[in-house]
Design an enzyme around this catalytic site. Structure first.
Site, PDB file in Angstrom:
ATOM      1  N   CYS A 338       0.936  -1.385  -0.167  1.00  0.00           N
ATOM      2  CA  CYS A 338      -0.079   0.046  -0.367  1.00  0.00           C
ATOM      3  C   CYS A 338       1.320   1.297  -0.094  1.00  0.00           C
ATOM      4  O   CYS A 338       0.890   2.120  -0.655  1.00  0.00           O
ATOM      5  CB  CYS A 338      -1.002   0.227   1.668  1.00  0.00           C
ATOM      6  N   ARG A 367       6.218 -11.333   5.456  1.00  0.00           N
ATOM      7  CA  ARG A 367       5.583 -11.190   6.871  1.00  0.00           C
ATOM      8  C   ARG A 367       6.032 -12.959   7.677  1.00  0.00           C
ATOM      9  O   ARG A 367       6.046 -13.777   7.206  1.00  0.00           O
ATOM     10  CB  ARG A 367       4.235 -11.279   7.087  1.00  0.00           C
ATOM     11  N   GLN A 385       0.747 -11.002  -3.540  1.00  0.00           N
ATOM     12  CA  GLN A 385      -0.465 -10.292  -3.384  1.00  0.00           C
ATOM     13  C   GLN A 385      -0.621 -10.071  -4.669  1.00  0.00           C
ATOM     14  O   GLN A 385      -0.475 -10.074  -5.618  1.00  0.00           O
ATOM     15  CB  GLN A 385      -0.352  -9.293  -2.243  1.00  0.00           C
ATOM     16  N   ASP A 387      -2.723  -7.748  -5.986  1.00  0.00           N
ATOM     17  CA  ASP A 387      -3.252  -6.249  -4.711  1.00  0.00           C
ATOM     18  C   ASP A 387      -3.278  -5.705  -5.790  1.00  0.00           C
ATOM     19  O   ASP A 387      -2.913  -5.471  -7.194  1.00  0.00           O
ATOM     20  CB  ASP A 387      -2.034  -6.011  -4.563  1.00  0.00           C
ATOM     21  N   HIS A 389      -4.886  -0.985  -5.660  1.00  0.00           N
ATOM     22  CA  HIS A 389      -5.912  -0.455  -5.122  1.00  0.00           C
ATOM     23  C   HIS A 389      -6.829   1.058  -5.809  1.00  0.00           C
ATOM     24  O   HIS A 389      -5.919   1.108  -7.103  1.00  0.00           O
ATOM     25  CB  HIS A 389      -4.598   0.484  -3.678  1.00  0.00           C
ATOM     26  N   LYS A 469     -13.992  -4.251   6.264  1.00  0.00           N
ATOM     27  CA  LYS A 469     -14.204  -5.374   5.159  1.00  0.00           C
ATOM     28  C   LYS A 469     -14.419  -6.197   4.552  1.00  0.00           C
ATOM     29  O   LYS A 469     -15.536  -7.168   5.358  1.00  0.00           O
ATOM     30  CB  LYS A 469     -12.534  -5.773   5.164  1.00  0.00           C
ATOM     31  N   HIS A 515      -8.371  -0.967  -0.997  1.00  0.00           N
ATOM     32  CA  HIS A 515      -7.996  -2.438  -1.109  1.00  0.00           C
ATOM     33  C   HIS A 515      -8.541  -3.235  -1.058  1.00  0.00           C
ATOM     34  O   HIS A 515      -9.345  -3.355  -0.983  1.00  0.00           O
ATOM     35  CB  HIS A 515      -6.962  -2.554   0.579  1.00  0.00           C
TER      36      HIS A 515
END
Length: 642
Positions: A338, A367, A385, A387, A389, A469, A515
Site C-alpha cells: 500500500c 511476513r 499478493q 494487490d 488500490h 472489509k 484495498h
C-alpha cells in the site's frame, strides 16, 4: 414456595417452583420426542446444561441434536472424555492443558515426557468407549478462583493454575465426569452415553500458549458425530483430502519445493509450477487491463520511517521482519504494498476528473509466521499478493466496490469456484480514524453487496485497524472454505500520507482508498487450486497440456515434427520418446495429470495424424495435429470465459 415463569421460546409456558432444573421444565413443556433430542438449552439466550437450576423467570430454547450448537457441545464433551481416558491410562505422567471443540472436531493438549503417537489411539479409544458405556453424568460446580488455584495446584496441573492466575473472575466453573475434573465454562451433554460415534485422528506438536519459547505439548485431534454414517462420510472426506493434499501433489507433479537450507516458508517454483503461476498471472493482468486497471511494480524494501507513517510499526510490528541498516538508515522488508502505491500517487498532482484511479500489482511481500504455523503454500513467509488500490471520490465509492465485487466473482468463477460465503467485518477494538468514516465505509460496503444481491454475514470486530472489509471465502470440491478475497475501505492512510486532489470547487480534498486482493496470495490460491482439482487442472491451466508418446523408435522423427508444430502453435506440449512400453508411458503421463496423450504409431505416421487419449482413459478419433491445436484453443477460450 416462590414460583417462576418458564417458557419455551415460541412455544408453551408454565409456572414452576424456583429451583426447577431446565430438564424438569422441559419434561412439562416439550413433547417426549423433542425432549429426547434435546441435550442442552439456551437460557435467556445463553448456553446452559439441562441440569441448570432456574430461580428466576426464564425463556428456554432447546438445543437439539440437529443444530450446529449441539454438535459443538457433543465434541467439547468428547474432548473431556478423551482427557479422562488419557489421565486414567497414564496417570500423573500427563498434565492437561486445553481442549476445545473446533470446526470439524476437537483436540486436547497434553504434556507428557514421551509424546503420544497414533499407536496410542486404540488404547485411548477403548478406554473412551468404556467411559461412554458407563453413562457418567457431566456435573458442573463452581469455586472461587483462589480455591480453584489451590485445587489444581494440589493435582500438579500447572497449566490450569496459569490460566486461573490470569483470570479476573472471582468465581470459576469446573466440570466433573467420573474422577476427571477440568476448568470449563460448559455446557456439556447430560451424560457420556450421548457420544455414539467418535474417532481419534492425528497428533501434532503444539507450544503452550502458541509461544515457541514455552513447553512443547502433544495435541491429539479427534471428531465426533451423533450419527455413525456422518462419521463415516467425514472420514471418507478426510481420506479424499489426504489424496488432494497440495504438498503431496506439489512433489508428485513437480510444481514447487521448500527446502530448510534455503528457509522454511519460502517457495521455490519448479518449471511446471512456474508455468502454472505464469498462466494465472497473465490471465490476471489481462482481466485487470480489460477492467480499467494499470499495472505497477514496486521495491521489496523501504525506509523504516515509511512503516512508521503507515502505522504498520504500531499495529503490525510482530508480523514484520527486523530492520536492516543501509548507509546508516534503517530499512525493512515490506509486509504490504500500500505505501508504495501511495508514493506513486503523491509523485504528482491530481484532479477530481482523473478518478477513479485503479492501480494493481502482483507484489511480493514478507511476513513473519511462526515455524509451527507454516503449511505448504497455505502459510508462508514470502508471498505474492494480487494487490490493487483504487483511489476515488466519496460519490464513487459504492460503485467502485460494486465493480470490484463483480470482477472478483467473475475471476473466481473462471477458476472453477462458484460457491462461497461472504462476510462483512466491522470495526475492531483497536482502530484508527473517526467513527464517521468507519460508518461511511461500512455503509458503502453493505450497499454494494445489497445492490449485487449477495447474502452475507456480519463478522463483528474483525475489520483491519484502518477500516471495515468484505471477506469472501470460497468453497472447494470437498466443501471446505478458504479465505481468499478481501475488499477494504481506508480513510486512514490517505490522511497519514497527506494525499489530496483538486476538486471541482478548486480546493484540495482527500481521496478515499480501497484495498483489495481477489486471490489473496498466488501461493495460497495455487495451493487451493491444486486441492480443488486434485492436480488435474483444466486444459487452459495445465502446465503441460499434451504429451507425445511414440510406440517404437520408427516414429521418433515424425513425433519430433508433431512436437515442433504444436509448440510453435502455442500448445504446452511435452514428449516421451523413450524406448519403453506404451502402457508404461501412458501410466506416467496419467500420474502427471496431463490432459491429453498423443499416441503415434505406424498408422499415425503414414496418415500424418495423432491418436488422442484423454487422461480419464477415453480415446478420441485420430486427427491432424492442426485439428488438435484448434481443439485445445477452443477449450482454453471456453474455460477462460468462465
Amino acid at each position: 414456595m416462590t414460583e417462576i415463569a418458564i417458557a419455551i421460546k415460541g412455544g408453551k409456558s408454565g409456572t414452576f417452583p424456583a429451583g426447577t432444573t431446565a430438564a424438569q421444565a422441559l419434561k412439562e413443556l416439550l413433547s417426549g420426542k423433542q425432549r429426547k433430542r434435546t441435550l442442552a438449552v439456551l437460557r435467556n439466550g445463553e448456553p446452559a446444561d439441562l441440569s441448570t437450576v432456574l430461580d428466576t423467570d426464564t425463556v428456554l430454547e432447546p438445543v437439539t441434536v440437529d443444530s450446529g450448537q449441539a454438535l459443538e457441545i457433543l465434541r467439547h464433551s468428547t474432548a473431556h472424555i478423551m482427557a479422562q481416558a488419557v489421565k486414567e491410562l497414564y496417570g500423573d505422567e500427563v498434565r492437561v492443558a486445553i481442549g476445545p471443540a473446533i470446526e470439524d472436531g476437537f483436540y486436547y493438549d497434553f504434556d507428557r515426557p514421551v509424546p503420544f503417537t497414533p499407536d496410542d489411539f486404540p488404547e485411548i479409544e477403548a478406554r473412551m468407549a468404556e467411559i461412554i458405556a458407563a453413562r457418567a453424568g457431566f456435573q458442573r460446580q463452581e469455586m472461587s478462583r483462589q480455591e480453584a488455584i489451590g485445587f489444581f495446584s494440589g493435582r500438579g496441573e500447572k497449566y490450569k493454575v496459569e490460566l486461573l492466575e490470569e483470570m479476573d473472575d472471582d468465581t470459576v466453573s469446573l466440570y466433573r465426569q467420573g474422577d476427571f475434573i477440568d476448568l470449563c465454562r460448559g455446557p456439556h451433554i447430560p451424560d457420556t452415553s450421548w457420544v455414539r460415534s467418535f474417532k481419534l485422528l492425528r497428533v501434532a506438536g503444539s507450544y503452550w500458549r502458541g509461544d515457541e519459547k514455552r513447553e512443547m505439548l502433544t495435541r491429539i485431534y479427534g471428531t465426533a458425530f451423533f450419527d455413525r454414517k456422518e462419521l463415516k462420510r467425514y472420514l471418507n472426506r478426510l481420506e479424499e483430502a489426504r489424496k488432494r493434499d497440495h504438498r503431496k501433489l506439489g512433489r508428485e507433479l513437480k510444481l514447487f519445493t521448500i527446502q530448510d537450507e534455503i528457509g522454511p516458508g519460502l517457495i521455490l517454483w519448479q518449471p511446471r509450477g512456474a508455468m502454472l503461476r505464469r498462466l494465472i498471472e497473465d490471465y490476471w493482468k489481462d482481466e485487470h487491463y480489460r477492467h480499467g486497471y494499470e499495472l505497477l511494480y514496486t521495491p521489496h524494501i523501504a525506509r523504516q520511517d515509511l512503516w512508521k507513517t503507515s502505522g504498520h510499526l504500531d499495529f503490525y510490528a510482530e508480523n514484520m521482519y527486523s530492520a536492516m541498516e543501509i548507509d546508516e538508515v534503517q530499512y525493512q522488508l515490506k509486509p504490504m504494498n500500500c505505501p508504495f502505491h501511495i508514493g506513486i500517487y503523491n509523485a504528482g498532482k491530481h484532479s477530481y476528473r482523473e478518478f477513479p484511479i485503479r492501480w494493481c500489482e502482483l507484489g511480493t511481500v514478507y511476513r513473519y509466521e511462526r515455524t509451527g504455523a507454516l503449511h505448504g503454500l497455505m502459510r508462508v513467509r514470502g508471498f505474492t499478493q494480487d494487490d490493487a488500490h483504487i483511489f476515488c471520490r466519496p460519490d464513487q465509492l459504492e460503485e467502485e466496490i460494486f465493480n470490484i465485487i463483480d470482477l472478483n466473482l467473475h475471476i473466481l468463477r473462471t477458476f472453477g469456484f462458484d460457491t462461497y460465503d461472504v462476510y462483512l467485518s466491522t470495526r475492531p477494538d483497536k482502530y484508527v480514524g473517526s467513527e464517521e468514516h468507519w460508518q461511511l465505509s461500512t455503509d458503502a460496503l453493505k450497499q454494494a453487496m445489497d445492490k449485487k444481491g449477495l447474502a452475507y454475514e456480519i463478522d463483528p470486530g474483525e475489520g483491519v485497524f484502518y477500516g471495515p472489509k468484505i471477506d469472501i471465502k470460497i468453497k472447494d470440491q470437498l466443501g471446505r472454505s478458504w479465505q481468499c478475497s478481501t475488499i477494504q475501505v481506508d480513510f486512514n492512510l490517505p490522511e497519514r500520507f497527506g494525499m489530496t486532489y483538486t476538486g471541482a470547487d478548486g480546493s484540495e480534498h482527500q481521496p478515499i482508498m480501497i484495498h483489495r486482493a481477489l486471490m489473496g496470495s498466488l501461493e495460497r490460491f495455487i495451493g487451493v487450486l491444486i486441492e480443488h482439482y486434485a492436480g488435474a487442472f483444466p486444459v487452459w491451466l495445465a502446465p503441460e497440456q499434451a504429451r507425445i508418446l511414440n510406440i517404437t523408435d520408427d516414429q521418433a522423427e515424425y513425433a519430433g515434427q508433431v512436437f515442433t508444430t504444436l509448440r510453435a502453435a502455442g500448445v504446452r506440449v511435452g514428449k516421451d520418446l523413450r524406448n519403453e512400453k506404451l502402457n508404461y508411458k501412458i501410466r506416467e503421463a496419467q500420474m502427471m495429470k496431463i490432459p491429453y496423450m498423443l499416441i503415434i504409431g505406424d498408422r499415425e505416421k503414414e496418415e500424418g495424424t495423432v491418436t488422442v487419449r484423454r487422461r480419464d482413459g477415453k480415446n478420441l478419433p485420430p486427427m491432424k495435429p492442426e485439428e488438435f491445436v484448434d481443439m485445445v484453443r477452443r477449450e482454453c477460450e471456453e474455460k477462460t470465459a468462465g
